[in-house]
Design an enzyme around this catalytic site. Structure first.
Site, PDB file in Angstrom:
ATOM      1  N   ASP A 105      14.557   2.107  53.010  1.00  6.43           N
ATOM      2  CA  ASP A 105      14.202   1.442  54.254  1.00  6.43           C
ATOM      3  C   ASP A 105      14.579   2.390  55.387  1.00  6.43           C
ATOM      4  O   ASP A 105      15.749   2.551  55.701  1.00  6.43           O
ATOM      5  CB  ASP A 105      14.991   0.134  54.355  1.00  6.43           C
ATOM      6  CG  ASP A 105      14.737  -0.588  55.674  1.00  6.43           C
ATOM      7  OD1 ASP A 105      14.025  -0.013  56.540  1.00  6.43           O
ATOM      8  OD2 ASP A 105      15.247  -1.705  55.838  1.00  6.43           O
ATOM      9  N   SER A 184      -0.750   6.654  67.851  1.00  3.96           N
ATOM     10  CA  SER A 184      -1.894   5.758  67.778  1.00  3.96           C
ATOM     11  C   SER A 184      -2.767   5.981  68.997  1.00  3.96           C
ATOM     12  O   SER A 184      -2.259   6.316  70.070  1.00  3.96           O
ATOM     13  CB  SER A 184      -1.427   4.312  67.769  1.00  3.96           C
ATOM     14  OG  SER A 184      -2.524   3.453  68.025  1.00  3.96           O
ATOM     15  N   TYR A 197       3.224  -3.070  70.471  1.00  2.00           N
ATOM     16  CA  TYR A 197       2.796  -1.951  69.631  1.00  2.00           C
ATOM     17  C   TYR A 197       2.622  -0.705  70.476  1.00  2.00           C
ATOM     18  O   TYR A 197       3.129   0.369  70.163  1.00  2.00           O
ATOM     19  CB  TYR A 197       1.487  -2.330  68.941  1.00  2.00           C
ATOM     20  CG  TYR A 197       0.952  -1.271  68.008  1.00  2.00           C
ATOM     21  CD1 TYR A 197       1.583  -1.015  66.799  1.00  2.00           C
ATOM     22  CD2 TYR A 197      -0.194  -0.552  68.328  1.00  2.00           C
ATOM     23  CE1 TYR A 197       1.089  -0.060  65.935  1.00  2.00           C
ATOM     24  CE2 TYR A 197      -0.695   0.405  67.465  1.00  2.00           C
ATOM     25  CZ  TYR A 197      -0.050   0.657  66.269  1.00  2.00           C
ATOM     26  OH  TYR A 197      -0.537   1.605  65.412  1.00  2.00           O
ATOM     27  N   ASN A 198       1.924  -0.852  71.598  1.00  2.00           N
ATOM     28  CA  ASN A 198       1.674   0.299  72.467  1.00  2.00           C
ATOM     29  C   ASN A 198       2.973   0.845  73.049  1.00  2.00           C
ATOM     30  O   ASN A 198       3.146   2.057  73.144  1.00  2.00           O
ATOM     31  CB  ASN A 198       0.715  -0.094  73.590  1.00  2.00           C
ATOM     32  CG  ASN A 198       0.351   1.103  74.460  1.00  2.00           C
ATOM     33  OD1 ASN A 198       0.202   2.199  73.948  1.00  2.00           O
ATOM     34  ND2 ASN A 198       0.250   0.881  75.742  1.00  2.00           N
ATOM     35  N   ALA A 199       3.879  -0.060  73.392  1.00  2.00           N
ATOM     36  CA  ALA A 199       5.155   0.407  73.940  1.00  2.00           C
ATOM     37  C   ALA A 199       5.883   1.247  72.898  1.00  2.00           C
ATOM     38  O   ALA A 199       6.416   2.316  73.208  1.00  2.00           O
ATOM     39  CB  ALA A 199       6.018  -0.787  74.370  1.00  2.00           C
ATOM     40  N   SER A 200       5.875   0.784  71.629  1.00  2.00           N
ATOM     41  CA  SER A 200       6.585   1.531  70.591  1.00  2.00           C
ATOM     42  C   SER A 200       5.903   2.873  70.319  1.00  2.00           C
ATOM     43  O   SER A 200       6.559   3.896  70.146  1.00  2.00           O
ATOM     44  CB  SER A 200       6.663   0.708  69.299  1.00  2.00           C
ATOM     45  OG  SER A 200       5.393   0.576  68.700  1.00  2.00           O
ATOM     46  N   LYS A 201       4.578   2.869  70.286  1.00  2.00           N
ATOM     47  CA  LYS A 201       3.856   4.117  70.005  1.00  2.00           C
ATOM     48  C   LYS A 201       3.941   5.069  71.193  1.00  2.00           C
ATOM     49  O   LYS A 201       4.021   6.282  71.023  1.00  2.00           O
ATOM     50  CB  LYS A 201       2.394   3.820  69.650  1.00  2.00           C
ATOM     51  CG  LYS A 201       2.229   3.194  68.274  1.00  2.00           C
ATOM     52  CD  LYS A 201       2.666   4.149  67.176  1.00  2.00           C
ATOM     53  CE  LYS A 201       2.378   3.621  65.786  1.00  2.00           C
ATOM     54  NZ  LYS A 201       2.774   4.557  64.722  1.00  2.00           N
TER      55      LYS A 201
HETATM   56  C1  LIG Z   1      -0.175   2.470  76.446  1.00  2.00           C
HETATM   57  O1  LIG Z   1       0.839   3.398  76.739  1.00  2.00           O
HETATM   58  C2  LIG Z   1       0.466   4.556  77.435  1.00  2.00           C
HETATM   59  C3  LIG Z   1       1.682   5.390  77.616  1.00  2.00           C
HETATM   60  O2  LIG Z   1       2.177   5.840  76.417  1.00  2.00           O
HETATM   61  C4  LIG Z   1      -0.212   4.203  78.735  1.00  2.00           C
HETATM   62  O3  LIG Z   1      -0.675   5.386  79.362  1.00  2.00           O
HETATM   63  C5  LIG Z   1      -1.358   3.258  78.481  1.00  2.00           C
HETATM   64  O4  LIG Z   1      -1.892   2.839  79.694  1.00  2.00           O
HETATM   65  C6  LIG Z   1      -0.912   2.059  77.688  1.00  2.00           C
HETATM   66  N1  LIG Z   1      -2.046   1.241  77.326  1.00  2.00           N
HETATM   67  C7  LIG Z   1      -2.062  -0.071  77.290  1.00  2.00           C
HETATM   68  C8  LIG Z   1      -1.097  -0.854  78.084  1.00  2.00           C
HETATM   69  O5  LIG Z   1      -2.844  -0.621  76.598  1.00  2.00           O
END
Ligand SMILES: *[C@@H]1O[C@H](CO)[C@@H](O)[C@H](O)[C@H]1NC(C)=O
Ligand SMILES: *[C@@H]1O[C@H](CO)[C@@H](O)[C@H](O)[C@H]1NC(C)=O
Length: 349
Positions: A105, A184, A197-201
């Site tokens: 893990d 991603s 998800y986006n924050a983590s990626k």
């Molecule tokens: C996702 O994160 C990036 C930064 O890593 C940002 O530029 C982008 O606007 C974000 N997209 C979303 C909130 O879907």
């Protein structure tokens, strides 16, 4: 003061314009020649030691097969023991001269330390560290009972890669190796329901980018930016607020809609070829670059399109969005989704 600033603004604009005109063409010519040469002389992976985290299914599994085909020694890490064993067996059959499967893990730092140590004890070196493992969650931010419940998602998508990289670093330095990090496309665009998800990626992406500067020429980093790829994620496996992994194909349809899903095998083949030629980043499938430019150049249109397709009014479930209606039209899924992701079966252990 005001005068100086407005003068500075003009100088800055002029400087930018001139530098673009003067420096970009030779720079791009250099980059082009460089990438042409490195694709002529790709890295020889025979007997290189490659550690893949998240190898029991999907992208990690198929990257293992592509490395195996090219004669690499493999260390495969994932939580699911039996699936991992099957992948290891297959990788050996395909041509890897040695495969070590280590169930672990990787959200636990001591387990990361253990599988890196085991790698060195067995093979004496480490050349590529490939961080693939990831989970996705699809709640609307407002509908979460408590965003903190998603810290476990952060553990898998962010802390896992951070710890493996930390323990692997001395060995990668010695071999002048490479880190291959899967982020991603969602870290580069606007996708509703993917806040966590986006924050983590986005976090792990910025981690790799900054690490690349710190490490300089000692270790290369290739960022893999997948679009929508055939895997358990695109089967609809999502991480719920209660901390479970569940398959919800209706929600999957609602969050993908009419986006074609690329086959894992084709994806993994393209990725390993680009990694061998030393790419800094690999966007696969490449046509996503068009979506990226729409987002950068006309963000209003990108945002409007995303809302139209994927956002439902408060109280209306996600599964009633426009994307789902389009996905449910006759033959759409038959054409756009590979057969494997149309079944909800995932590997259990
Ligand atoms: C996702 O994160 C990036 C930064 O890593 C940002 O530029 C982008 O606007 C974000 N997209 C979303 C909130 O879907
Ligand atoms: C790759 O390396 C192996 C040994 O490490 C060697 O036998 C093989 O000839 C090399 N292949 C190429 C194409 O250079």
């Amino acid at each position: 003061m005001g005068l100086i600033y407005s003068l500075m603004d003009k100088v800055a604009a002029l400087f930018l314009f001139i530098s673009l005109l003067l420096f970009l063409p030779p720079l791009y010519l250099f980059k082009f020649i460089n990438s042409f040469l490195s694709s002529r002389f790709p890295e020889n992976l025979t007997n290189k030691v490659v550690l893949i985290v998240g190898a029991s299914s999907g992208i990690g599994e198929h990257l293992a097969y592509e490395y195996a085909k090219r004669g690499a020694l493999l260390v495969l890490v994932a939580r699911r023991k039996n699936s991992l064993r099957d992948v290891a067996k297959m990788a050996e059959d395909i041509g890897s001269p040695g495969v070590l499967a280590i169930p672990a893990d990787y959200t636990k730092p001591d387990e990361c330390q253990r599988f890196i140590d085991t790698t060195i004890q067995n093979f004496g070196r480490l050349d590529h560290l490939v961080n693939v493992a990831g989970v996705v969650a699809l709640p609307l931010f407002e509908e979460m009972a408590d965003p903190f419940h998603f810290q476990a998602l952060m553990d898998v998508n962010f802390w896992g890669p951070v710890y493996t990289t930390y323990f692997a670093l001395p060995h990668l330095k010695r071999s002048r190796g490479r880190i291959v990090g899967v982020t991603s496309f969602s870290a580069y665009t606007n996708i509703p329901r993917m806040t966590m998800y986006n924050a983590s990626k986005g976090a792990v992406r910025n981690f790799y980018h900054t690490l690349r500067i710190e490490l300089g020429a000692d270790i290369d980093i290739t960022e893999i930016i997948p679009g929508v790829i055939e895997s358990e994620l695109t089967k609809g496996k999502i991480f719920t607020e209660e901390g479970r992994l569940e398959v919800d194909q209706d929600l999957r349809d609602a969050s993908l809609g009419i986006v074609p899903i690329e086959r894992t095998k084709a994806f993994a083949h393209a990725v390993v070829e680009r990694v061998r030629s030393g790419a800094r980043w690999v966007l696969e499938p490449p046509w996503y670059i068009g979506l990226y430019y729409i987002r950068v150049l006309i963000p209003e249109v990108a945002e409007w399109g995303m809302r139209l397709l994927y956002v439902t009014p408060p109280g209306v479930p996600a599964t009633e969005d426009l994307a789902k209606k389009l996905a449910d039209l006759p033959f759409v899924k038959e054409i756009l989704y590979p057969p494997s992701v149309r079944s909800p079966e995932i590997k259990r252990d």
